[in-house]
Design an enzyme around this catalytic site. Structure first.
Site, PDB file in Angstrom:
ATOM      1  N   SER A  53       0.819  -1.211   0.000  1.00 56.09           N
ATOM      2  CA  SER A  53       0.000   0.000   0.000  1.00 56.09           C
ATOM      3  C   SER A  53       0.859   1.270   0.000  1.00 56.09           C
ATOM      4  CB  SER A  53      -0.899  -0.029   1.248  1.00 56.09           C
ATOM      5  OG  SER A  53      -1.339   1.268   1.573  1.00 56.09           O
ATOM      6  N   LEU A  55      -0.267   4.217   0.760  1.00 56.61           N
ATOM      7  CA  LEU A  55      -0.600   4.899   2.012  1.00 56.61           C
ATOM      8  C   LEU A  55       0.177   4.263   3.167  1.00 56.61           C
ATOM      9  CD1 LEU A  55      -2.316   6.748   3.870  1.00 56.61           C
ATOM     10  CD2 LEU A  55      -4.039   4.946   3.898  1.00 56.61           C
ATOM     11  N   LYS A 127      -0.270  12.864  -6.910  1.00 59.34           N
ATOM     12  CA  LYS A 127      -1.647  12.601  -6.484  1.00 59.34           C
ATOM     13  C   LYS A 127      -1.778  12.804  -4.977  1.00 59.34           C
ATOM     14  CE  LYS A 127      -1.140   9.059  -3.786  1.00 59.34           C
ATOM     15  NZ  LYS A 127      -1.527   7.696  -3.715  1.00 59.34           N
ATOM     16  N   ASN A 129      -3.935  11.102  -1.575  1.00 57.55           N
ATOM     17  CA  ASN A 129      -4.712   9.931  -1.171  1.00 57.55           C
ATOM     18  C   ASN A 129      -6.203  10.183  -1.434  1.00 57.55           C
ATOM     19  OD1 ASN A 129      -6.428   8.488   1.124  1.00 57.55           O
ATOM     20  ND2 ASN A 129      -4.612   7.257   0.694  1.00 57.55           N
ATOM     21  N   HIS A 196     -12.157   2.362  -8.042  1.00 60.67           N
ATOM     22  CA  HIS A 196     -12.144   2.897  -6.674  1.00 60.67           C
ATOM     23  C   HIS A 196     -13.376   3.760  -6.416  1.00 60.67           C
ATOM     24  CE1 HIS A 196     -10.392   3.238  -2.885  1.00 60.67           C
ATOM     25  NE2 HIS A 196      -9.541   4.217  -3.057  1.00 60.67           N
TER      26      HIS A 196
HETATM   27  C1  SPV Z   1      -3.369   2.588  -0.743  1.00 61.89           C
HETATM   28  O1  SPV Z   1      -3.511   1.683   0.073  1.00 61.89           O
HETATM   29  O2  SPV Z   1      -2.378   3.312  -0.780  1.00 61.89           O
HETATM   30  C2  SPV Z   1      -4.397   2.857  -1.741  1.00 61.89           C
HETATM   31  C3  SPV Z   1      -5.767   2.493  -1.471  1.00 61.89           C
HETATM   32  O3  SPV Z   1      -4.096   3.411  -2.769  1.00 61.89           O
HETATM   33  S1  SPV Z   1      -6.591   3.911  -0.885  1.00 61.89           S
HETATM   34  O4  SPV Z   1      -5.876   4.434   0.249  1.00 61.89           O
HETATM   35  O5  SPV Z   1      -7.903   3.393  -0.562  1.00 61.89           O
HETATM   36  O6  SPV Z   1      -6.668   4.901  -1.932  1.00 61.89           O
HETATM   37 MG    MG Z   2      -2.289   4.297  -2.734  1.00 64.86          MG
END
Ligand code: SPV
Ligand code: MG
Length: 311
Positions: A53, A55, A127, A129, A196
């Site tokens: 991920s 994030l 980008k 989140n 998404h």
């Molecule tokens: C991540 O886990 O970094 C993602 C999913 O891209 S989200 O945070 O839901 O966008």
């Molecule tokens: Mg991500």
């Protein structure tokens, strides 16, 4: 995989393993992981695939999920993740971190790191989140298609999975745009679509699925509609369900709780709620190291014997 040194062995076919899961009609979960430890725990708990991920990895590095970490920093984390498990890892490639050229370099480095595939999202770079604010500008379709095609051309494993993530519903661009973009990304060579949504229910996704009609495998991350049962995703024809940030949030909450208790009252009260060192040593396979030490010590004794024979 049993040893942190196993990455020295050539392990083939991570892409093929992920492809197999995507081909299978049964829905499967991917656990969002952020470092080597969470990857080990996810694999140990039986997840068939992992999501590296963006994030999670950024947060674990102490920075924000807006391409604040450089892509090489993120690839280093991916290397830690793939080194400790044979479970296929789909790597969050964000926007490809620039243009078609950075995207394909990222894809090649991810492939070299034994990832099973990458996921590129169609937002303008850098980008933010998808759960932060409402300003989520989309990249032009042609730019995203160029990134997908460039990654496809650049990686060497034909099974390496290139996933295209459609952010049209996050950006408020509507269902028609989401479907048009997914169709364009399929034509550009994507192997799967990550659709998404941040709606509180699965309704928006269900509408997308009805029009999509199984044209390519679909992946999603139901962070806001997490109460949807897996059976519902199955009936919608979804392939992969990413639990993107739950492990990260669990770790953060548990660490904070423990730190507050430690600060106030010291460690005694914590004993029942934290992992034992034994649990950690078992997870990291210290016993294997002990066996190996013995093995190589015996080998050395034998070799010393040969040296004496030759002398
Ligand atoms: C991540 O886990 O970094 C993602 C999913 O891209 S989200 O945070 O839901 O966008
Ligand atoms: Mg991500």
């Amino acid at each position: 995989m049993s040893s942190p040194h196993s990455d020295r062995r050539a392990v083939q076919g991570q892409g093929a393993r992920l492809r197999e899961l995507l081909r299978n009609p049964a829905v499967f979960p991917l656990l969002g992981v952020h470092d080597g430890l969470s990857a080990r725990i996810g694999a140990d708990c039986g997840f068939p695939a992992l999501w590296a991920s963006g994030l999670g990895m950024s947060t674990a590095l102490g920075v924000r999920d807006c391409e604040e970490a450089s892509w090489t920093e993120l690839i280093q984390v991916v290397e830690h993740i793939t080194a400790v498990t044979d479970v296929p890892v789909l790597v969050d490639g964000d926007t490809g971190h620039g243009n078609f050229n950075t995207a394909r370099r990222f894809a090649c480095r991810a492939e070299r790191a034994r990832a099973a595939g990458i996921c590129l999202e169609d937002k303008a770079s850098p980008k933010m989140n998808s759960f932060v604010g409402d300003a989520h500008a989309l990249a032009p379709v042609a730019e995203m298609c160029g990134k997908i095609a460039a990654c496809r051309d650049a990686v060497t494993d034909p099974d390496f999975v290139i996933t295209a993530r459609v952010e049209a519903l996050i950006a408020g661009a509507g269902m028609e745009v989401a479907l048009e973009r997914a169709t364009a990304y399929q034509a550009a060579g994507a192997d799967a679509i990550f659709i998404h949504s941040r709606q509180p229910t699965v309704a928006e996704i269900a509408e997308f699925c009805a029009h999509w009609n199984d044209r390519l495998p679909l992946i999603l991350a139901p962070t806001t509609y997490h109460t949807t049962p897996m059976s519902r995703f199955q009936s919608l024809g979804i392939s992969g369900v990413i639990w993107a940030n739950q492990a990260l949030r669990a770790a953060t909450a548990a660490m904070r709780r423990a730190c507050l208790v430690l600060r106030e009252n010291g460690p005694t009260e914590l004993d029942d709620s934290i992992s034992t060192l034994k649990e950690i040593f078992t997870l990291l396979e210290y016993e294997e190291l002990e066996r190996d030490e013995q093995h190589y010590a015996e080998l050395l004794t034998k070799l010393n014997g040969y040296a004496e024979l030759g002398a």
